[in-house]
Motif scaffolding. Structure first.
Motif, short mmCIF file in Angstrom:
data_model
loop_
_atom_site.label_atom_id
_atom_site.label_comp_id
_atom_site.label_asym_id
_atom_site.label_seq_id
_atom_site.Cartn_x
_atom_site.Cartn_y
_atom_site.Cartn_z
N GLN A 1 32.00 -6.06 -6.65
CA GLN A 1 30.59 -6.43 -6.70
C GLN A 1 30.24 -6.98 -8.09
OE1 GLN A 1 29.68 -2.34 -5.27
NE2 GLN A 1 28.19 -3.32 -3.94
N PRO A 2 30.70 -8.18 -8.42
CA PRO A 2 30.39 -8.75 -9.74
C PRO A 2 28.90 -9.03 -9.91
CG PRO A 2 31.38 -10.41 -8.31
CD PRO A 2 31.50 -9.10 -7.59
N ASP A 3 28.37 -8.64 -11.07
CA ASP A 3 26.95 -8.84 -11.34
C ASP A 3 26.63 -10.31 -11.55
OD1 ASP A 3 27.02 -6.06 -11.39
OD2 ASP A 3 25.58 -5.94 -13.03
N LEU A 4 25.53 -10.75 -10.94
CA LEU A 4 25.05 -12.10 -11.13
C LEU A 4 24.30 -12.24 -12.45
CD1 LEU A 4 23.90 -12.54 -7.46
CD2 LEU A 4 25.52 -14.07 -8.59
N ASN A 5 24.27 -13.43 -12.98
CA ASN A 5 23.59 -13.73 -14.24
C ASN A 5 22.20 -14.28 -13.94
OD1 ASN A 5 22.74 -14.52 -16.77
ND2 ASN A 5 24.09 -16.32 -16.86
N TRP A 6 21.18 -13.44 -14.10
CA TRP A 6 19.83 -13.85 -13.75
C TRP A 6 19.15 -14.66 -14.86
CZ3 TRP A 6 17.01 -13.95 -9.36
CH2 TRP A 6 17.63 -13.42 -8.22
N ASP A 7 19.88 -14.96 -15.93
CA ASP A 7 19.39 -15.96 -16.89
C ASP A 7 19.73 -17.36 -16.43
OD1 ASP A 7 18.32 -14.11 -18.65
OD2 ASP A 7 20.19 -13.88 -19.77
#
Length: 572
Positions: free
Chosen positions: A191-197
């Protein structure tokens, strides 16, 4: 204690178009893989849900909350999403989804779906592109990739711990075969974290929200809503430093990845999308944050509502319940939202079992109490003989009836209307599926025990779940707890829920309650509008009920006396 009075008496004619339908709705959570299997493959599916719409209608719920049904490798029960705008082929097709939504709406039932924005699956096309792309590429910028520490980048960027155990960083192999960068995963490595920037990430989720809203979805439950935005600039603090500064960081919104202030800018954008529809789409945040910061998630400019799990975490104790209800109603009034109430879901030990375990004793507000007892029971073997099943069920019925009387949204988890116990030792280690069990053996037993497929009939290979068995083993005692076994019994838990939810629909109006004096510390009573009163006896000695017509009770009322571990509703 009062909250904003905004809701007139409801009718079926006005409910569907009411923009405030969610404020006092009864919402039934379906874990799709364990609800009903239509094709005999042992896995619940969308057509199985469609077939059970008459059951949901008779139960009397206002809305269904559908846990993830997206394509997934099930590294985390479907919360590892391969494609946010499709249906897992094992569960059906988009056409099946449309048919299910249409059947629910035809029955007057709203539809809420899970959105998982913090992370994707490692099988998502974006992540596969990121692995194939070079360092510094646009593909990698959709996720959180960092160079490692040490002479050759062989050490992770920090020593932070994952929620599921082990490090929060995973190293990749670069396209040329050499050891490469590290990516962040707060949960499982799948579950790789998405980059919300990244603006592309933000825009794509707006597309997803519109995609499902256009298909008739009425609202969204936002998974891990407090974890999207992160600050990973400069030298990262150690895990020990984060642990030592925990509460101060949380209160200031300065934790590097939990509950940062910037996350609310994302939800302000989402709210604009929700308001494009008539009635506006709703949302509820799963946000495990400090109580002083929860209201921002529930603001009208944001998601509009946020889960509180405070009653779920409380012992069966009058003082804890009153304190929790009072606090959360005040919080809802301050934010302009309505409160949420829940005792069971897909992540916790069922409350009929928790309430049959020895109490953990009084402790500071906000600590996990009943929840700790349930986890301890699982780790110690999960044996039914260690549970006072009769007392646990009496208390669960009483607590649920109290919850249905409160202002705000009542969230039910599939099977609680049957009074189901948690399945413990009956699931052998060889058949467990929850990744938390495999990653944290000896520390976590996992959540499979509340995800066992439902029993619909008293017999058959899967008690009516489907013609081909069930993906998790069902215990023999499911026969007596099945829908078929309970339907004809007026004193069954299913009959109690049907009666209570029907009355709740008729009686809910203004979002107010008034606490009443009972003369006993172990008895709680409050009055709702229209002269409707709820009385709960948390003790063991009977309590003489006040005057009024008895509407419903969780246990038999003899001679006007409410027994211990029971709730009754009265009409003046």
């Amino acid at each position: 204690m009062t909250t904003t009075a905004i809701t007139a008496p409801r009718t079926a004619a006005t409910f569907q178009d009411d923009p405030n339908w969610w404020r006092q709705a009864s919402v039934y959570q379906i874990y799709p893989r364990s609800f009903s299997d239509s094709n005999g493959d042992g896995i619940g599916d969308l057509n199985g849900i469609t077939a059970k719409v008459p059951y949901l209608t008779e139960l009397g719920v206002d809305a269904v909350w559908l846990s993830p049904f997206y394509p997934s490798a099930l590294a985390d029960g479907g919360y590892d999403v391969d494609d946010y705008r499709n249906v897992d082929p094992k569960l059906g097709t988009l056409e099946d989804f449309d048919a299910m939504a249409g059947a629910l709406h035809a029955a007057g039932i709203k539809l809420i779906v899970d959105i998982v924005p913090n992370h994707s699956s490692d099988r998502h096309e974006w992540f596969r592109e990121a692995l194939a792309a070079p360092k510094g590429s646009a593909a990698r910028d959709r996720y959180i990739f960092r160079d490692g520490l040490g002479e050759n980048g062989e050490l992770p960027p920090s020593d932070w711990n994952s929620v599921f155990g082990g490090p929060v960083w995973e190293r990749i192999t670069e396209p040329d075969g050499t050891p490469g960068q590290w990516y962040m995963h707060i949960f499982a490595k799948e579950q790789p974290d998405l980059n919300w920037d990244n603006q592309e990430v933000r825009d794509d989720f707006l597309t997803t929200l519109r995609f499902w809203s256009d298909r008739g979805v009425d609202g969204f439950r936002i998974d891990v809503a407090h974890a999207l935005t992160k600050n990973l600039e400069g030298t990262l603090p150690s895990q020990a430093d984060l642990d030592a500064r925990g509460e101060a960081l949380f209160l200031a919104g300065e934790h590097p990845y939990w509950d940062r202030n910037e996350v609310h800018g994302i939800y302000a954008e989402w709210r604009k999308v929700f308001n494009e529809y008539n009635p506006p789409r709703t949302a509820v945040a799963e946000a495990w944050v400090h109580v002083d910061r929860r209201a921002r998630y529930a603001s009208p400019e944001g998601l509009g509502q946020a889960f509180n799990f405070d009653l779920l975490q409380a012992d069966f104790d009058a003082a804890q319940f009153r304190r929790t209800v009072t606090k959360n109603l005040a919080e809802a009034e301050a934010s302009g939202a309505s409160s949420t109430w829940v005792f069971s879901n897909h992540d916790v030990v069922r409350h009929a079992t928790r309430y049959g375990l020895p109490a953990t004793g009084s402790s500071a507000e906000g600590e996990i109490m009943a929840g700790q007892a349930g986890k301890r029971w699982l780790l110690e073997g999960g044996r039914q003989e260690d549970v006072n099943i009769e007392l646990g069920l009496r208390r669960a019925r009483a607590a649920s009836l109290l919850m249905f009387a409160l202002p705000g949204s009542a969230y039910l988890y599939q099977g609680e209307e049957l009074g189901l116990q948690e399945v413990g030792v009956e699931i052998p280690d060889s058949e467990r599926q929850d990744p938390s069990f495999f990653r944290n053996r000896g520390v976590e037993i996992g959540r499979d025990g509340c995800r066992v497929p439902l029993p619909w009939n008293t017999g058959g290979s899967s008690f009516g779940f489907g013609p081909g068995g069930s993906h998790l083993p069902q215990p023999e005692w499911f026969a007596g707890a099945s829908v078929e076994a309970q339907e004809q019994r007026a004193d069954s838990t299913l009959s109690l829920y049907r009666r209570a939810l029907s009355l709740r629909w008729e009686l809910q109006s203004a979002e107010t309650l008034e606490w009443l004096e009972t003369g006993r510390e172990d008895v709680l009573a409050f009055r709702r509008p229209n002269g409707w009163t709820s009385v709960t006896n948390f003790g063991t000695e009977p309590f003489a009920l006040p005057a009024g017509r008895l509407l419903v009770a969780s246990s038999a009322v003899d001679g006007g006396e409410l027994p211990g571990a029971a709730t009754a509703w009265l009409q003046a």
